[in-house]
Design an enzyme around this catalytic site. Sequence first.
Site, PDB file in Angstrom:
ATOM      1  N   GLU A  11       2.745   4.688  -4.312  1.00  0.00           N
ATOM      2  CA  GLU A  11       2.806   5.483  -5.556  1.00  0.00           C
ATOM      3  C   GLU A  11       4.172   6.158  -5.800  1.00  0.00           C
ATOM      4  OE1 GLU A  11      -1.278   4.617  -4.637  1.00  0.00           O
ATOM      5  OE2 GLU A  11       0.285   5.510  -3.413  1.00  0.00           O
TER       6      GLU A  11
ATOM      7  N   ASP B 289       0.846  -1.189   0.000  1.00  0.00           N
ATOM      8  CA  ASP B 289       0.000   0.000   0.000  1.00  0.00           C
ATOM      9  C   ASP B 289       0.884   1.243   0.000  1.00  0.00           C
ATOM     10  OD1 ASP B 289      -2.321   1.452   0.031  1.00  0.00           O
ATOM     11  OD2 ASP B 289      -2.835   1.034   2.115  1.00  0.00           O
TER      12      ASP B 289
ATOM     13  N   ASP C 162      -8.793   2.987  -2.694  1.00  0.00           N
ATOM     14  CA  ASP C 162      -9.824   3.495  -1.776  1.00  0.00           C
ATOM     15  C   ASP C 162     -11.069   3.981  -2.522  1.00  0.00           C
ATOM     16  OD1 ASP C 162      -7.865   2.947   0.043  1.00  0.00           O
ATOM     17  OD2 ASP C 162      -7.263   5.031   0.320  1.00  0.00           O
TER      18      ASP C 162
END
Length: 801
Positions: A459, A456, A535
Site C-alpha cells: 500500500e 503483498d 485479508d
Amino acid sequence: MDGRDLVRSVRMIRAVGPAQGLRSVRSAWRARRADARALPGRGAERARVPGAALRAEPQPGGGVIHFARSSLRVRVAAGGAVFCGWDGAEPEPSYALAGACPEVDARAVLEPDTEGGWRVVSERVLVVVSRHGAVEVRTPGGAVLRRELPPRWWDRTGDEGADGRAGWAQGCGGSRWVQRSEVAADARFFGLGGRAHGPRLRDGAYRLWNTDPGGAFGPGDDPLSLTMPVQLVVADAGTHLVFHDNSWDGRVTLREGAEGAGSGHDRPGSCELRMDGGPLRYWVLAGSPARVLQVWTALTGAPALPPRWALGYQHARWGFGGETEVRRVVAGYQERELPLSAVHLDIDHYDRHRVFTVDRQRYPDLPGLARELRAGGVRLVSIVDPAVKAEPGDAVYEGGAAADTFVRDARGREVRGVVWPGESVYPDFTDARVRKWWGALYAERLAQGFAGFWHDMNEPVSFAAFGERTLPRSARHVLEGRGGDHREAHNIYGLAMARAGFEGLCELRPDERPFLFSRSGWAGMQRYGGTWSGDVATGWPGLRASLSLVLGLGLCGVPYSGPDIGGYSGVPCPELYLRWFQLGAYLPLFRTHSALGAGRREPWEYGSEVLGHARTALRERQRLLPYFETLGQLARLTGAPYVRPLWWSAPRDRALRDCEDAFLLGDALLVAPALAAGVTRRPVRLPRGRWYDTATGQAYDGPGQVWVEAPLSRIPVLARAGAVVPVAGADGGTELEVWAPVAGRGGSGLVVPDAGDGWERPTVERFTSRRSGGRVVVERRDGGAVGYPVRVRGLEGGVEG
C-alpha cells in the site's frame, strides 16, 4: 495519541510481538515528527470558483474555455472519451494512461451555446459548458448523463500564479478542491476499486487512500488496499464511466436519487469528490457497459493475460513450515485425484522475512522442490514484499543503498518503517531507474524455480501503533523526475511496483507471459496483472464481500481477481468452506489461503462429504478451462471482465441493477452462489431469454425471478439458450457444449484456442447455433468446418455441424 490509538497500540503489540510492537511505536512517532517538520500547515486559504466565461479557443477535438479565475480544457478523443482539465491540467503525465494520450476526434467542434456558454459537438457525445463552469455530458440525442457543477478550490494565499490561479501548474498540491456532480434519479453507482460492501455503492463516503486494514476485514470496512477514483454509473438514460486522474487522498460521497421525491419531482443522484491536492482533471466515457469498458481499456491498457496454468486451482497458506509440508499437501491432492495448478509460499519461506531470500533450513533445495512439483504439473508462486530490511550485510539493502534506490525524507535520509523483517526501507518505484533495479532482482526468484509472483504489503505498509500504517506523507519521491511527496505517490506505489516486477520479468524471461498479482494498485494496474481480496475475514459476511470485490474491480478494468477461499483470518465451518470453494471455482483467481494459525485449507480437512463436493467443483473448473482461457483473451482484447453483473447486457433492467448475489461468467453462464448458512434453495433474478439449469436441464424463461435448487453438492449455474461454450472433453481436447437455442432466435459463442504461455497472438473462432426442425445446427461464422466435437444440451434430438 487518543484512546483509539492506545487500543490499537495494544492490539499491535499482541499481533506482532513485543519487539515489533515497540518498533511500531517508535516508527509512528518518527512519521509524525517528520510530517510536522516537512509539511506546511494549512494556513490561510482563499476560496475560488471559475467565475464568468470570458472567451474560448477552439482546438482540435474541442478547445479551452477561459473563465474569470480559471480555465477549462475540453477534448474529445477519437473513441469518444471526453477529457476535462481545469487550471491548465493536461491528460499527461499520468500513471493511469497506457502510452501516448489518445488521438483527438478531429470532427469534434467547439461552438457557442445558448445563454453565454459553449459546447463541444461530436458523433458519440455532446459536452455543454455553462457560462459559470458547469459541465454536462450528454448522449448525442441530448439525454444528460452527468452534470458537473462549477468546482471550488481553496488556494493557499501567496501561491497564485500571474493569472491568479494556484492549480496543478503552480506546484501540484497548492489547492484543495471539491467537485459536485448530479446524475439521473434512477442511477446506480459502481466501482471505486475494491470495496467490501457492494458491488452497488450505497449512500455514504468512500475514501480514496489505499489502506491495509490491519487485520481481517468485512463489509463494513473501508477503505481497503486498492482504491480507484473510477465510477461506473448505470441509468436508464445510459451508462458512463468517470475517472478523476488524481492520485492524492480524497473522499467520494455518494447519494442515490429518488424518482417522484418531494412534490412529485425527481431528486437526482449526487456525487461529491473532495481532494487534498493535485490536478482537477477527469475523463468521461459513455455508451453500453461493454463499450465503456472497451474504451477504458484502450485508454489505460489491455489487461495482462495470465498463463494457462494460472486459471487453474491454486493453494496457499501462511505457515507451510518447509519442504516436507509442501510435499505432503501436494501429495494429498494427487492421491485424491484433485486438480492442482500451483502452490504459493508466504513470508515464512524467507530467511527472517527478508525479501529475495530463502530459509535454507526449511527449504534446503528449493529449486529441486520446484522441479519436482513442475514435473507433476504444479508451479510454485512466491510472495514478494516491497520493504527491504535495513541491515548491513543484506545484499538487497546494500545494493539498493549503493544505487540510491530508497525513499528519502525531506532531509535526504532514508525513510524507515517497520514491517515483518523489522526496521525496513522502501524502494521508490516512481523512479524508472529504481524499477529497473528492482525488476532485475526477480532473477533470484526465477533461479529458485518460482513461476509466479504475489505482491503483498504494497500500500505500502509500515506498522504503526497510531496514525497511518504507511510512510510519512512528507516522504520524497522522484515521480518520473517531477518530484513530489508521498501524498501524491501513495496510491500509485503498488501500481509502480507491479510495473517494476512485470517489466523485469519480461526482460528476464522474454518468451513467457509473467504471472503477477498485487494486493494494492491503482487505475491501469491491469496492464501488469491482477489482484486478490486481501485479508478478508472468515465468515458469511466475508464470503459476500468476496463477490463484491471481484465484481467491483472488474467494472474498474481489473478482470483477474479472486478472494482467499475460506477467509484469511479464521477457521471456517465445513459448510462455509465448501460454499466459498464452490464460488471460487467460477472466479478468475481460484485460490485458497489462510493466516498463520487460521487452520488448514485442504478440502480433505473438512470431512468426506465436503471433499466429495469440492472434488466436483474442481473437476468442473478443469472442464471449463477452455472457456476461462477464452474469457481471458476477450478481456485482453475488449476489456470485458470474466465476471460481470447481471445487468451487463441489459443496463436498463432496474431489477437486475439491484441484484448483487449472482453474476454472469462471460455471456454464457449465470452463477448464483449460496451466500448464507443453510441455503438449499434460492431465488435467482434472470435476464431476458431462456436459461437452463446446467445440473438438471430444467429451462426457465426471463426476465423475472425463479427459484432453483442449491443443494450442498453444488451451487446453481444456468446456461443461456443458444450459448456455444468451449469445454474440455474426456480426452483432454476442446469440445463445444451447445445449449439448445430457442426456435427463431439462435445463439453464438467464441473459442480462443490455447496458443501457449508466450506472446503468440491467438485466433478467435466464432460460432453460431440455430434450430432447424428438431435439430440444432452449429456453424462457424467464416464458413469453415466446425473442427470440434459438439455436444448439445437442453434438447432431445440430433446436432448438425
